[in-house]
Every structure is written in C-alpha cells, then in structure tokens.
Scaffold this active site. Sequence first.
Site, PDB file in Angstrom:
ATOM      1  N   GLY A  12     -51.548 -26.544  22.738  1.00 25.75           N
ATOM      2  CA  GLY A  12     -52.035 -25.499  23.640  1.00 25.75           C
ATOM      3  C   GLY A  12     -53.342 -24.914  23.144  1.00 25.75           C
ATOM      4  N   GLY A 120     -47.058 -29.700  15.981  1.00 19.43           N
ATOM      5  CA  GLY A 120     -46.995 -31.016  16.629  1.00 19.43           C
ATOM      6  C   GLY A 120     -48.221 -31.847  16.280  1.00 19.43           C
ATOM      7  N   ASP A 143     -48.820 -18.412  18.025  1.00 21.52           N
ATOM      8  CA  ASP A 143     -47.467 -18.001  17.603  1.00 21.52           C
ATOM      9  C   ASP A 143     -47.392 -17.676  16.107  1.00 21.52           C
ATOM     10  OD1 ASP A 143     -46.830 -18.607  20.176  1.00 21.52           O
ATOM     11  OD2 ASP A 143     -45.363 -20.159  19.726  1.00 21.52           O
ATOM     12  N   ARG A 187     -42.249 -19.089  20.624  1.00 16.65           N
ATOM     13  CA  ARG A 187     -41.223 -20.101  20.902  1.00 16.65           C
ATOM     14  C   ARG A 187     -40.082 -20.040  19.869  1.00 16.65           C
ATOM     15  NH1 ARG A 187     -40.678 -24.884  23.299  1.00 16.65           N
ATOM     16  NH2 ARG A 187     -42.350 -24.319  24.685  1.00 16.65           N
ATOM     17  N   ARG A 283     -38.056  -3.097  35.324  1.00 13.66           N
ATOM     18  CA  ARG A 283     -39.095  -4.016  35.803  1.00 13.66           C
ATOM     19  C   ARG A 283     -39.489  -4.972  34.679  1.00 13.66           C
ATOM     20  NH1 ARG A 283     -41.160  -2.364  40.853  1.00 13.66           N
ATOM     21  NH2 ARG A 283     -39.564  -0.955  41.647  1.00 13.66           N
TER      22      ARG A 283
HETATM   23  O1  F6P Z   1     -47.285 -22.908  20.995  1.00 16.63           O
HETATM   24  C1  F6P Z   1     -47.934 -21.864  21.579  1.00 16.63           C
HETATM   25  C2  F6P Z   1     -47.366 -21.540  22.906  1.00 16.63           C
HETATM   26  O2  F6P Z   1     -48.163 -20.483  23.302  1.00 16.63           O
HETATM   27  C3  F6P Z   1     -45.869 -21.198  22.955  1.00 16.63           C
HETATM   28  O3  F6P Z   1     -45.573 -19.894  22.604  1.00 16.63           O
HETATM   29  C4  F6P Z   1     -45.527 -21.502  24.384  1.00 16.63           C
HETATM   30  O4  F6P Z   1     -44.150 -21.745  24.556  1.00 16.63           O
HETATM   31  C5  F6P Z   1     -46.353 -22.691  24.645  1.00 16.63           C
HETATM   32  O5  F6P Z   1     -47.510 -22.574  23.846  1.00 16.63           O
HETATM   33  C6  F6P Z   1     -46.679 -22.863  26.105  1.00 16.63           C
HETATM   34  O6  F6P Z   1     -47.594 -23.886  26.255  1.00 16.63           O
HETATM   35  P1  F6P Z   1     -47.986 -24.572  27.632  1.00 16.63           P
HETATM   36  O7  F6P Z   1     -47.651 -23.635  28.726  1.00 16.63           O
HETATM   37  O8  F6P Z   1     -49.428 -24.851  27.531  1.00 16.63           O
HETATM   38  O9  F6P Z   1     -47.176 -25.798  27.709  1.00 16.63           O
END
Ligand code: F6P
Length: 366
Positions: A12, A120, A143, A187, A283
């Site tokens: 990401g 990863g 994260d 995550r 909310r």
């Molecule tokens: O790893 C970073 C992160 O921001 C996670 O917290 C999140 O679950 C993930 O990326 C979401 O990534 P994408 O929506 O790009 O698949």
Amino acid sequence: MQKKILVATGGGDCPGLNAVIRGIVKRAAQEKDWQVYGCIESFNGILKDNIEIIELTERTVSGLHIKGGTIIKTTNRGGPFHFPVKQSDGSWITEDRSELMKKRLENMGIDAVINIGGDGSQRISLQLASMGIKVVGVPKTIDNDLSSTDFTFGFQTAVQIATEAFDKLVTTAESHNRIFIMEVMGRDAGWIALHTAIAGGAEVCLIPEIAYDPYKILERIESRYKHGEGFCNIVIAEGAKALDGQITGAAPSSIGDEHVKLGGVGYKLQQELKALAVEHDIRVTVLGHLQRGGTPTAYDRILATAFGVKAFELVKEKQFNSMVIYRHPHISSVPIKQAIAKPNLIEPDKNYFVHAAKSIGISFGD
Ligand code: F6P
C-alpha cells in the site's frame, strides 16, 4: 563504468515514499558514477511483457519530499513469485517470474535493487536475495508493524490525520450527546489507534492486541453520561476483535491479493453496543485511505529522507540483504531475515503508552 540501482515501491502507498526516492537519488548523485532507475508499479515494471522502467534524476525528484503517494506507483498484488496473468478465457493464474526478473536485471546491468515496502515486500526481498539478487530493503507502513525499527515513515502522518479527524468528532459528539466510533487502520497492530486515542483524548481505544469485552465498553460509556447528558469517543483499529470474536473483513477478491480486506469493525461494535441496549445515539466514521494520502508530516519527511540516503549507502558499501532501520538516535541496518522475523505488535503489559492511556482513564475494553 556507470553502476545502476533499480528502486521499487511495493504494498500500500504511504506518505514519505517519494521522500525516500528523492533521498536515494540525491545521495547517489553525489557519487557521479551511479544511475538510479524506478521500476513502475512495484516489480511489475520489470515482470511485464513490456518493461516499464524510468530513469530517476535529480530533476525528476526535485521537490518530491512534500508529495504523497509514489511517483513510481505501487501495488499490493502479485510480485515476482506470484505474477498475475490473465488467461484467454478471462480467468487469472499466477506465474513465478522471478527467474525472468533476474535475467532482465542482468541484461540491463542493474547492480542492486532497493525495495521500499512493508513486511510482504520485505519477504519478497528475502526471496530475491536467496536467488543471488543484491537487495536492500527500506521499511514502509503506516501501521508501524515492522519490528527492528523504532518507527516506519508514514506512521506519524497517519496519526496526525487520524487525530485531526478525531478532534472534529469530539466537538460534534459533545454537541449532540452522542457516542462516536472512529475506525482507523491497523491490521495486526494497534499503533495508530493507541497514539490517536492518547492525542485525541478518547474514552475507549480498541486494538488488535487486546480482545475487547463489550460490557467493559458499556461501563465506560455509562460513566460518561448523567441524566442522558454526556458523550463518548471511541477509536477502534480495523483488526480489533471482541473476546471470542472474529476479525471483520472480506476475503481477498482479486488474484494475487496479499491480504483479507479489513473494514467494518466500527459498525460491528455499534451493533454490539445496541444489543446491550445502549440508548444514546451511536455514529460510526471509517477513516480508511484518508490516513495514507497526502503530504507527509515534517517528521516523516525527515525519516524517509534519511532512510533513502542510508539505502544508497548500504548499496555503495555492498551491505546487501539488509534493511534500513531507525533505532534512536541511529539510522542503521539489520539483515532482512531478522527484520521480518516477527511483527511489531503492542505488548499491552509492557508498553508504557498503554499504561499511560489506562492511567488517564482510557478503556481498552479489557
Ligand atoms: O498495511 C497498511 C494498510 O494500511 C492496512 O492497515 C490496511 O488493512 C491495508 O493497508 C489496506 O490496503 P489496501 O486497501 O490498499 O488493500
């Protein structure tokens, strides 16, 4: 003879990626005999049938430290060992193109690869290194879940964005006597939630490392209301779960997807609280990718720039198969294998910030 580096950004996106790229290129330019190339869309640029690689010069990277995203693009799907290929019937398979990548790197005269990415991506770095490819890793993730480094760039920016959003929810919660649940990324690790809860003055902070009991949250909520008046603000990490509960998300939808797509735990908590007959208005706000976009904070620009400079220096000193780290006050490196051996999770019993948060009344639902 010119020496060549190939830079890729994987996983990401994250504020500060461009600042790392700029740091590498500007540092390399001091040496005169190095050329830097960018591989477009992580390693896809060198794996595709039509190679997509661009030269990165001081001119290309000028002013990039303030720009969010990554000018060389990224993806969190596939990679050299699981490259997605569309079949004639429309279905997808994955192919191991790592040998092709190695051959192409040799043909292009690439001396080393700098792979900027999270766990990863660094697993891919390790596999490439085991094939004899000279790799240096740079840790990236909002994260902050990579161990060996005190911080990853992008984390501080995400916390800043989340805190500003939280501050806005606090004033509206107060005006309406409402409960607000704000879902943030995180995550496996609750660093963004923990830091936002302290900075924003939350009443409840829910993180993946502590399974929560809805009844404990109910207690904290009720302590905030008198004669129907009061308000309560909750921050919850996307990977949080109730005692005996499951994480909330959807299975990977595309071939080569790295992860389960998390999201929705804030709404789940809303239902859990409603089931406990909470009568106040609840909310939910899901912050999502707002946390990853835009310009990095000054702190992240500085960290990312130093990481870029160090990555080049590791290549120059032939310290391959290593990942740049920050251990205050030093920028140094560790073997990639060590860097990904275990994730950087919050240890609730040892972490002083959890202690500090609890000490000022923030409930973790435990
Ligand atoms: O790893 C970073 C992160 O921001 C996670 O917290 C999140 O679950 C993930 O990326 C979401 O990534 P994408 O929506 O790009 O698949």
